[in-house]
Scaffold this motif. Structure first.
Motif, mmCIF file in Angstrom:
data_model
loop_
_atom_site.group_PDB
_atom_site.id
_atom_site.type_symbol
_atom_site.label_atom_id
_atom_site.label_comp_id
_atom_site.label_asym_id
_atom_site.label_seq_id
_atom_site.Cartn_x
_atom_site.Cartn_y
_atom_site.Cartn_z
ATOM 1 N N GLY A 97 -50.552 49.163 8.944
ATOM 2 C CA GLY A 97 -49.899 49.013 7.650
ATOM 3 C C GLY A 97 -50.789 48.245 6.680
ATOM 4 N N PRO A 98 -50.241 47.210 6.016
ATOM 5 C CA PRO A 98 -51.048 46.440 5.059
ATOM 6 C C PRO A 98 -52.059 45.506 5.715
ATOM 7 C CG PRO A 98 -48.835 45.536 5.211
ATOM 8 C CD PRO A 98 -48.830 46.796 6.019
ATOM 9 N N ALA A 99 -51.948 45.302 7.026
ATOM 10 C CA ALA A 99 -52.939 44.483 7.743
ATOM 11 C C ALA A 99 -54.121 45.383 8.087
ATOM 12 C CB ALA A 99 -52.318 43.884 9.002
ATOM 13 N N CYS A 100 -55.072 45.429 7.171
ATOM 14 C CA CYS A 100 -56.133 46.428 7.325
ATOM 15 C C CYS A 100 -57.479 45.889 6.863
ATOM 16 C CB CYS A 100 -55.786 47.683 6.534
ATOM 17 S SG CYS A 100 -56.919 49.066 6.807
ATOM 18 N N VAL A 101 -58.405 45.825 7.796
ATOM 19 C CA VAL A 101 -59.797 45.496 7.494
ATOM 20 C C VAL A 101 -60.657 46.588 8.125
ATOM 21 C CG1 VAL A 101 -61.675 43.858 7.803
ATOM 22 C CG2 VAL A 101 -59.336 43.019 7.441
ATOM 23 N N VAL A 102 -61.413 47.277 7.304
ATOM 24 C CA VAL A 102 -62.300 48.332 7.793
ATOM 25 C C VAL A 102 -63.685 47.725 7.997
ATOM 26 C CG1 VAL A 102 -63.304 50.591 7.302
ATOM 27 C CG2 VAL A 102 -60.979 50.067 6.543
ATOM 28 N N PRO A 103 -64.293 47.894 9.158
ATOM 29 C CA PRO A 103 -65.598 47.272 9.413
ATOM 30 C C PRO A 103 -66.669 47.775 8.453
ATOM 31 C CG PRO A 103 -65.053 48.861 11.122
ATOM 32 C CD PRO A 103 -63.826 48.701 10.306
ATOM 33 N N LEU A 104 -67.683 46.951 8.263
ATOM 34 C CA LEU A 104 -68.759 47.312 7.341
ATOM 35 C C LEU A 104 -69.593 48.467 7.876
ATOM 36 C CD1 LEU A 104 -69.983 43.786 6.183
ATOM 37 C CD2 LEU A 104 -68.515 45.398 4.944
ATOM 38 N N ASN A 105 -69.684 48.573 9.184
ATOM 39 C CA ASN A 105 -70.492 49.635 9.783
ATOM 40 C C ASN A 105 -69.617 50.545 10.639
ATOM 41 O OD1 ASN A 105 -73.150 48.706 8.851
ATOM 42 N ND2 ASN A 105 -72.769 46.953 10.192
ATOM 43 N N LEU A 106 -69.598 51.815 10.271
ATOM 44 C CA LEU A 106 -68.870 52.821 11.033
ATOM 45 C C LEU A 106 -69.835 53.594 11.923
ATOM 46 C CD1 LEU A 106 -66.542 54.201 8.207
ATOM 47 C CD2 LEU A 106 -65.991 52.510 9.967
ATOM 48 N N PRO A 107 -69.338 54.279 12.945
ATOM 49 C CA PRO A 107 -70.241 55.061 13.802
ATOM 50 C C PRO A 107 -71.065 56.054 12.992
ATOM 51 C CG PRO A 107 -68.042 54.938 14.763
ATOM 52 C CD PRO A 107 -67.931 54.360 13.390
ATOM 53 N N ASP A 108 -72.353 56.153 13.311
ATOM 54 C CA ASP A 108 -73.225 57.081 12.579
ATOM 55 C C ASP A 108 -72.753 58.525 12.705
ATOM 56 O OD1 ASP A 108 -74.852 55.004 11.762
ATOM 57 O OD2 ASP A 108 -76.236 55.218 13.454
ATOM 58 N N ASP A 109 -72.163 58.868 13.846
ATOM 59 C CA ASP A 109 -71.714 60.240 14.066
ATOM 60 C C ASP A 109 -70.209 60.380 13.848
ATOM 61 O OD1 ASP A 109 -70.933 58.743 16.209
ATOM 62 O OD2 ASP A 109 -71.873 60.002 17.742
ATOM 63 N N HIS A 110 -69.660 59.541 12.964
ATOM 64 C CA HIS A 110 -68.239 59.628 12.611
ATOM 65 C C HIS A 110 -67.947 61.044 12.118
ATOM 66 C CE1 HIS A 110 -64.407 58.888 10.690
ATOM 67 N NE2 HIS A 110 -64.421 57.632 11.074
ATOM 68 N N PRO A 111 -66.941 61.720 12.672
ATOM 69 C CA PRO A 111 -66.667 63.097 12.250
ATOM 70 C C PRO A 111 -66.241 63.168 10.782
ATOM 71 C CG PRO A 111 -65.486 62.540 14.279
ATOM 72 C CD PRO A 111 -66.027 61.258 13.730
ATOM 73 N N PRO A 112 -66.454 64.302 10.145
ATOM 74 C CA PRO A 112 -65.902 64.509 8.804
ATOM 75 C C PRO A 112 -64.390 64.256 8.837
ATOM 76 C CG PRO A 112 -67.401 66.286 9.374
ATOM 77 C CD PRO A 112 -67.213 65.474 10.621
ATOM 78 N N THR A 113 -63.894 63.497 7.869
ATOM 79 C CA THR A 113 -62.506 63.033 7.924
ATOM 80 C C THR A 113 -61.798 63.272 6.598
ATOM 81 O OG1 THR A 113 -63.061 61.346 9.563
ATOM 82 C CG2 THR A 113 -61.017 61.040 8.328
ATOM 83 N N ARG A 114 -60.667 63.925 6.681
ATOM 84 C CA ARG A 114 -59.790 64.111 5.519
ATOM 85 C C ARG A 114 -58.576 63.208 5.682
ATOM 86 N NH1 ARG A 114 -58.193 70.031 3.547
ATOM 87 N NH2 ARG A 114 -59.933 69.613 2.113
ATOM 88 N N PHE A 115 -58.109 62.667 4.567
ATOM 89 C CA PHE A 115 -56.901 61.846 4.559
ATOM 90 C C PHE A 115 -55.799 62.570 3.791
ATOM 91 C CE2 PHE A 115 -60.530 59.022 4.870
ATOM 92 C CZ PHE A 115 -60.182 58.175 5.910
#
Length: 274
Positions: free
Chosen positions: A200-218
């Motif tokens: 929910g509102p408790a959300c921190v996204v890390p500065l570094n994501l996996p290099d091979d992160h799949p294409p992502t739609r929201f």
């Protein structure tokens, strides 16, 4: 009389339109809601040395392509297991979740819906800071599901063409596929959720994501008060910053739910990433 004939013709057209589908849409009337019913199968797969969980799934009609059917995993939201039959007014847009299943099956994707622990919620964002996700039953269970795909337990599937989507807790779990199974998924659609460890509102996204992160739609409702739109936007912006392919569909008047736009949003994104 003309209205009655027109109604019967409409109903016949709907049934004809779904004749070559695993799913049947029954139009509503004054006395009942429109509903969708898709066939499915079930199996139990171990989640630990002493526990197991249900997985429901279905294959498309027809002959599988060389290498097997591509696989779409769909993860449940909190307290609401994925169902292959829904009524039009089911909560959280559940009808459109089932329509998404239909769209995937009709487009040639096998659909696999594993259950969360006790059919409640996924572990991905529920662990305490000193707990390790790789020690959770979710991790062992989903590894067993992926192994079952490769072993042919669900039929002729292509384990090299896996996709994932899900709403709420299932949306966070969809993001978890990028974090804990790098390189395993072709594309993701995160619905009404954000990064794997957000809540929910408790959300921190890390500065570094996996290099091979799949294409992502929201896919997200702007009026969502359970998983705020801005929390999704943090994840979306981080993907943009790192040059990872991403996209978002905002339903301006939408809340925490599946939408009529969801089936096409999911299938078109998966189709674009073969």
């Amino acid at each position: 009389m003309k209205k009655i004939i027109a109604t019967l013709l409409c109903c016949f057209a709907v049934q004809q339109a779904t004749a070559e589908s695993r799913c049947t849409i029954t139009p509503g009337s004054w006395f009942k809601q429109e509903r969708i019913d898709c066939t499915y199968r079930g199996i139990r797969i171990p989640s630990s040395a002493i526990t197991d969980r249900e997985v429901i799934w279905e294959l498309p009609l027809g002959t599988p392509p060389a290498g097997g059917w591509p696989v779409a995993l769909i993860y449940q939201g909190s307290f609401l297991p994925v169902e292959f039959s829904r009524k039009k007014n089911d909560p959280f847009g559940g009808y459109w979740e089932a329509r998404t299943i239909k769209a995937l099956l009709d487009a040639g994707y096998a659909v696999i819906a594993p259950r969360a622990p006790a059919e409640l919620a996924w572990h991905t964002n529920m662990l305490s800071p000193d707990e390790i996700y790789e020690l959770s039953t979710d991790y062992s269970f989903l590894n067993n599901v992926f192994d079952a795909i490769d072993a042919g337990l669900f039929g002729p599937l292509n384990g090299d063409r896996k996709y994932a989507t899900g709403i709420s807790s299932g949306g966070y779990n969809t993001s978890r596929m990028a974090v804990s199974w790098p390189g395993e998924f072709k594309a993701l659609v995160v619905h009404s959720a954000s990064y794997a460890v957000c809540a929910g509102p408790a959300c921190v996204v890390p500065l570094n994501l996996p290099d091979d992160h799949p294409p992502t739609r929201f896919v997200h409702g702007f009026l969502d008060t359970i998983a705020p739109w801005w929390a999704m936007d943090l994840y979306y912006d981080r993907l943009l910053w790192e040059g990872i392919e991403t996209d978002r569909l905002t339903e301006v008047m939408g809340s925490h739910e599946w939408f009529p736009s969801s089936p096409n949003a999911v299938v078109s994104w998966f189709n674009a990433h073969q």
